[in-house]
Design an enzyme around this catalytic site. Sequence first.
Site, mmCIF file in Angstrom:
data_model
loop_
_atom_site.group_PDB
_atom_site.id
_atom_site.type_symbol
_atom_site.label_atom_id
_atom_site.label_comp_id
_atom_site.label_asym_id
_atom_site.label_seq_id
_atom_site.Cartn_x
_atom_site.Cartn_y
_atom_site.Cartn_z
ATOM 1 N N LYS A 96 0.969 -1.291 -0.039
ATOM 2 C CA LYS A 96 0.060 0.036 -0.216
ATOM 3 C C LYS A 96 0.887 1.257 0.024
ATOM 4 O O LYS A 96 1.799 1.264 0.815
ATOM 5 C CB LYS A 96 -0.880 -0.100 1.297
ATOM 6 C CG LYS A 96 -2.013 1.053 1.170
ATOM 7 C CD LYS A 96 -3.095 0.992 2.353
ATOM 8 C CE LYS A 96 -3.982 2.109 2.379
ATOM 9 N NZ LYS A 96 -4.863 2.132 3.949
ATOM 10 N N SER A 148 -9.746 2.411 2.585
ATOM 11 C CA SER A 148 -8.632 3.057 1.903
ATOM 12 C C SER A 148 -7.833 1.995 1.011
ATOM 13 O O SER A 148 -7.522 2.527 -0.117
ATOM 14 C CB SER A 148 -7.804 3.980 2.688
ATOM 15 O OG SER A 148 -7.014 3.253 3.647
ATOM 16 N N SER A 180 -9.861 -0.164 6.965
ATOM 17 C CA SER A 180 -9.430 0.054 5.620
ATOM 18 C C SER A 180 -8.588 -1.170 4.990
ATOM 19 O O SER A 180 -8.261 -1.386 3.890
ATOM 20 C CB SER A 180 -8.305 1.143 5.579
ATOM 21 O OG SER A 180 -9.045 2.588 5.682
#
Lengths: 99, 499
Positions: free
Chosen positions: B79, B154, B178
Site C-alpha cells: 500500500k 482505503s 481500511s
Amino acid sequence: MAAISRDDVAHLARLSRIEMSDAELDHMASELGVILGAVARVQEVATDDIPPTSHAIPLHNVFREDVVKPSLTPEESLSGAPATDGPRFKVPQILGEAE
Amino acid sequence: MTHIYSTAAQMSAALAAKEVSSVDLTKEHLARIAQVDTDVHAFLYVDKEGALAQAEAADKLRAAGGAISPLAGVPLALKDVLAQKGIPTTCGSKMLENWRPPYDSTVVTKLKAAGVVILGKTNMDEFAMGSSTENSAYGPTHNPWDLDRIPGGSGGGSAAALAAFEAPLAIGTDTGGSIRQPAAVTGTVGVKPTYGGVSRYGLVAFSSSLDQAGPCARTVLDTALLHEVIAGYDERDSTSINQAVPDVVAAAKRQEVKGMKIGVVKELGGDGFQAGVSQRFQEALEILVANGAEIVEVSCPNFEYALAAYYLIAPSEASSNLARFDSMRYGIRVGDDGTVGAEEVMRATRHLGFGPEVKRRIILGTYALSSGYYDAYYGSAQKVRTLIKRDYEKAFESVDVLVSPTCPTTAFKIGEKSDDPLAMYLNDIATIPVNMAGIGGMSLPCGLAPEDNLPVGFQIMSPVMQDDRMYRVGGTLEAALVSKWGQPLLSAETKLAVK
C-alpha cells in the site's frame, strides 16, 4: 444545533493553512453542518463520570540510552526538499509578513 | 503453467521444491499486472527492475542453501502509505507526487529481510481517508468482480491486486476498516492486528491512535504467514507492544473450534444490513456450530455511538498529523515566486495538494479541537471510546471471539456515494469499534450475496494480543466453506470482470 457558518469555515481554513475559494467555503459549511449534527450524538452518553480514552492500549513513556546511531545523511535528508541552498532547506520568507 | 492462481503457501512450496524460480514467479505476476491493471488500476507504481532484483537475490540465497524465510521469493503488493526507500510513496495524494522516501518503513525492512519481493505500490484513498479508493488523486481502483464497482477503501488497491491475481500477498493499513472492508468486498482476507502489533515506523500517519498496518492475502494461512513476517516489537515505534507475537500460523493451520465460544454482536447486524449479507453470515455461523463452536448473542450497546466518536477522533488526529505537509522540507510547493511569505505558500500548497475529503476532515478536526468545542466534541468522543472498550471487555469475559458481517452491504457502484460523506461513512459501522478498542479484527469471504453475486465478508474480532484466536476461527471456517463450495471463492475458475 451544530449550525456552522461560512465565516466559521473561513476561520478554520485559516487556522489549518488551507486556501479555499468562495464556492469551497459554501460547500464545506453545508457539509460540515450535516456531519457535525450526526457526530454530536457522542454527547448523549458522554457523562461526567466516564474517563476519556486517548489511546486504546495503556502505555508509558519509552526511554532509551542517548547513543548515537546511524541516521540519514544531509543529502538524504534534503532529497525531497522543494528547494535547497547548499546543505540547507530553502524556505519562503517567514518573518515580517503582512499579517 | 502459470502459478498466479496458487496461494502464497503453494508458491513457497514450489520455490522450495525448485519447480519454479522467484524470477519466473515475479515475471508471471508482472505480466499479469501488464495484462489487467489498465482495467483494475490497483497499482500506482510498478517497480519492475527492483522486483526482479529482489527475486534474483532470493533465488541466489536459496541456491546457496542458507536459512530462508517461508515467504522468500514470493511477490507482494505494498500500500502506497508505507515508505520504501527510493520508491515513490504518494499516499494517493498530489501533496506527495514524486516523493521518494530516503528510508524504509519497518514493515518494508522486515519484508526485505524475509526475501519477499515487492512488486510495487498500490492505490488508496488519499492519506487513507475513505471507503472506496475514489478519493485517490490518481483515479479510482476498480473491483475485479465488477469494474463499475468500488474495491473498498482505503486499501482498495491492495485488495483488488489480490482478487485480480496480480499478487498473492499485500500489505494494508486499517484505521477504521481500511484492510477489512476492502477484503470483504473483493472476496479476499485481511487482518488488522492488535494495535501495536505491527510497527508504524514509516507508515504515513493519518490517525496515530487508530492506524495499524496488517497482512492481506487470498487465504487465512497466507495472511498468517505474512502476519508473522511483519509483526513484532520495534524500538522505533513508541506504541509498539514488547511481547511475543501470537503463533498465528499454527492457529491458522489448526482447523478446529471445538468448545470455543463465539459471540455474535447484536448491534452489528439486522436493520441496515443487506439481506444476502445477513444470509451468508448466518450460514457461516451454522458451519461454526457444526464444527463444535458454541454461538451466543452478545450486546455491545455503545457501539451505536462508535461511528460518531470515530469521525471526531480520526479527523482531530488527522488535522494535527497532516500539519506536517507544509511544503517546506518535502512534498510539493506551490506559489513560491519570491514575493510571498511562508504562510501564503503553505495555504496555496495545501489548497492544491489536498483533495476534498482530506480538507473536509482537517477542517472538521480543527473544529473539534477548537477551544470552546473541545469538551463537547473531542472530549465526548474520547469518553465514548472508553465505553466501547468496556463493551468489548465485558463481552470477552464470556466469549473467545466476537463476530459480525464485515460490512452492511456488498460493493457499491463507483460514484454512488461520493456526494454524500455521511452515507460513505456508514460503510465502516461494523469495522470501526475494533480500532477504537485497539483489538484484532479479520475479514474473510463467506460467499456471494444471492441478489448480486458479489462477495460478502465475515468479521472475527479477538482480544488484545490474542490475534491467534481469529486465525483459528477463520482457518476453520475457510476450510469448511471451501469444502462446501468445492473450490475457493477466488480461483482460476472464478468469473471475474478481468480475464
